[in-house]
Enzyme design. Sequence first.
Site, PDB file in Angstrom:
ATOM      1  N   ASP A  43      -6.843 -29.953  45.391  1.00 57.21           N
ATOM      2  CA  ASP A  43      -7.327 -30.778  46.478  1.00 57.21           C
ATOM      3  C   ASP A  43      -6.545 -32.090  46.389  1.00 57.21           C
ATOM      4  O   ASP A  43      -5.731 -32.295  45.501  1.00 57.21           O
ATOM      5  CB  ASP A  43      -8.851 -30.984  46.361  1.00 57.21           C
ATOM      6  CG  ASP A  43      -9.454 -31.422  47.693  1.00 57.21           C
ATOM      7  OD1 ASP A  43     -10.658 -31.206  47.898  1.00 57.21           O
ATOM      8  OD2 ASP A  43      -8.700 -31.964  48.527  1.00 57.21           O
TER       9      ASP A  43
HETATM   10  C1  GLC Z   1      -9.778 -33.702  51.219  1.00 54.93           C
HETATM   11  C2  GLC Z   1     -10.779 -32.567  51.137  1.00 54.93           C
HETATM   12  C3  GLC Z   1     -10.194 -31.210  51.411  1.00 54.93           C
HETATM   13  C4  GLC Z   1      -9.091 -31.344  52.446  1.00 54.93           C
HETATM   14  C5  GLC Z   1      -7.965 -32.118  51.794  1.00 54.93           C
HETATM   15  C6  GLC Z   1      -6.777 -32.332  52.758  1.00 54.93           C
HETATM   16  O1  GLC Z   1     -10.005 -34.611  50.185  1.00 54.93           O
HETATM   17  O2  GLC Z   1     -11.565 -32.467  49.956  1.00 54.93           O
HETATM   18  O3  GLC Z   1     -11.268 -30.365  51.862  1.00 54.93           O
HETATM   19  O4  GLC Z   1      -8.642 -30.066  52.862  1.00 54.93           O
HETATM   20  O5  GLC Z   1      -8.385 -33.369  51.282  1.00 54.93           O
HETATM   21  O6  GLC Z   1      -7.177 -33.186  53.789  1.00 54.93           O
END
Ligand code: GLC
Length: 752
Positions: free
Chosen positions: A285
């Site tokens: 993430d």
């Molecule tokens: C965010 C979220 C994730 C998302 C990623 C890209 O922090 O936790 O669900 O897909 O970053 O935006």
Amino acid sequence: MANIAKTSLALCGIMLFSACAHQQPSSGRDAKIEARIDSLLNQMTLEEKIGQMNQISSFGGSIDEMHDLIVKGEVGSILNEVDAKRINQLQKIAVEESRLGIPLLLARDVIHGFKTIFPIPIGQAATFDTTIAYSGARIAAVEATSCGVRWTFSPMLDISRDPRWGRLAEGYGEDPYLASVMGAATVRGYQSNKLSDPTAMAACAKHFVGYGAAEGGRDYNSTEITERKLRNVYLPSFKAAAEAGSASFMTSFNDNDGVPSTGNSFILKQVLRNEWNYDGFVVTDWNSSGEMVVHGFCADNYEVAVKSVNAGVDMEMVGYSFVKELPEAVKRGDVSIDAINNAVRNILRIKFKLGLFEHPYTDEDLASSTLYAESHLQSAKDAATKAAILLKNDGILPLSDNVKSVAIIGPMADAQHDQMGTWVFDGEKEHTVTPLAAIKELVGNNVSVSYEAGLAYSRDNSKEGISKAISAARKADVILAFVGEESILSGEAHCLANIGLQGAQSELIDALAQIGKPLVLVVIAGRPLTIGSEVEKANAVLFNFHPGTMGGPAIADLLWGKAVPSGKLPMTFPKYVGQVPIYYAHNNTGRPVEGNEVLIDNIPVEAGQTSLGCRSFYLDAGWEPLFPFGYGLSYTTFEYSDIAIDKTEYGKSDVIKVSYKLTNTGNYDATEVAQLYVRDKVGTVTRPVKELKRFERISLKAGESKELSFELPVSDLAFWNIDMKYVVEPGDFDLWVAGNSQSGTPLTFSVK
Ligand code: GLC
């Protein structure tokens, strides 16, 4: 240039395949793609390999700033670019200016629609209709790929049993079976029949794993989930996504039992690769890799890179520790070149499957004829119609022709931005059709419509507008109060300790109720709410998890009976936040509750020391939730009868045939979600009092009956037992067929 690069690649493919034939494709892999991967790998420098493992975010930044990184081969993927022309420019740099011409993978959070916004996923779960999940994802993919986006970070499959947690909005609720089938359908919708379909968008099962069990319902917080609970509750929806072919997985922010998911080889290698034989790729993430330093799990970014890759991560989202630290880590032998090769192989496999090497560019004229297409809007309206849940109705709904005037009151009646819900990057509020606009359109001159927001927004504590709202309401036959939550009150990091109505909404409802006119509450929110007192004051309550672009027309049709509510709760609604966590598939405990009495007011003063009640409940709240999982009313009524099973004793390879009759005993053609629950009464570990095993949407005309059935393989009763084996244990089981998790009379059968 591109042709030369491609030709050389093709020739290398032929010459080098024999040189690296050691890489035998695993079952189900495409031998040609594996050969092309090997051929490319053999040409790549270590830096170029690590570059494929690196994702940067653009947010529309300067292309010049990204140019040199891409030419160097330091970037494998870019997120947050959605303009087809810019995407083609970036792709051209990669394909025509970098040494090996490996195309970029462009990604975006397309969570519940790209431009045409569908109900938030928890709302789609309320439809109990996998075709809604599939069609919503398919349309999202058609729209997003028309702009060049080929990878989405969806579906979110985190099981959540805590309405304080803001991200439940993005998932499919509290039940593993419902989340599994909705998530798998969403994966298939995004990815079409094959990833090489130009409208296919690679899916990403997230957040792996256990993120929804954050302590206190506070986002990013630690979780303490045992292996057995992981396997029985939190992993099944991800396993279903893997089996549906999800191209990627994303690690979650949380540490479980002290181990951050991004450094957790048990879930990323033992479960995902060794047990599930998964061959997509794993992305972190947003800097969840670097956050392992903050967790106190890594001392520095060198350890971040080492622990992430050695745990089984393939690509790093924006953390940049891979680019900076892995060359040294490979040199020191802390990360093997095999680990790097495996990671790059997993990434390249998806790029080849997407057809990016053959078709890296997007037709820049495609978007204009694709975005907000009429058929997309109609599909979004259909989803919002099926997602609405009727929680209460004394008969005021559907509004009859006798209703000649309505007062539309409340901050959510005309909230074009907030109606779309959380995680909307690309949907434009100007396209949102609100309930106010839709009702005016629907009733035309047949019904007088007045409108007073009363409050400017859901958190508004100012009561100045309430008197005007009351005045308007006094003049109307029926009051339609639109309350709930702004979209920013749910989603990432947006958790609430108080899950009642924010601002002065309760005061507004109280004032409206005192007028003495029929009061219909239409709630538009991102989570279950403790709205018991408001429900008591209303004649009817229609609940909508942020319904998206076409929520207004859906709600208007439902209020006036052009459509009949069929939604069911995918998550338990507590009476009080103090009851949380509260969910239907709980264990029985040694002191289960009988009844729902609230004792607190019946205790004599100076009561002697007794284990009053002697039950697992709250003196001041009893036991039951406000509304249970699977609950939802209709304008008609349904009767379940003749429920029977074909045997009373089954072998482990049998299929249980459950028959039942469903009758529409009311006056409206309508759809019921019939639900099949089972209880394993005795196990080598304690088992939930009920588990959803099947459901089906059944449409019946008024007065119509149907003989129906479910087929449930006994193997679906398996669970991870005391020996950590996934088995069906012999013994007695209860089985229900009902319209929600709290009704019905069980049948008993046994498995030998
Ligand atoms: C965010 C979220 C994730 C998302 C990623 C890209 O922090 O936790 O669900 O897909 O970053 O935006």
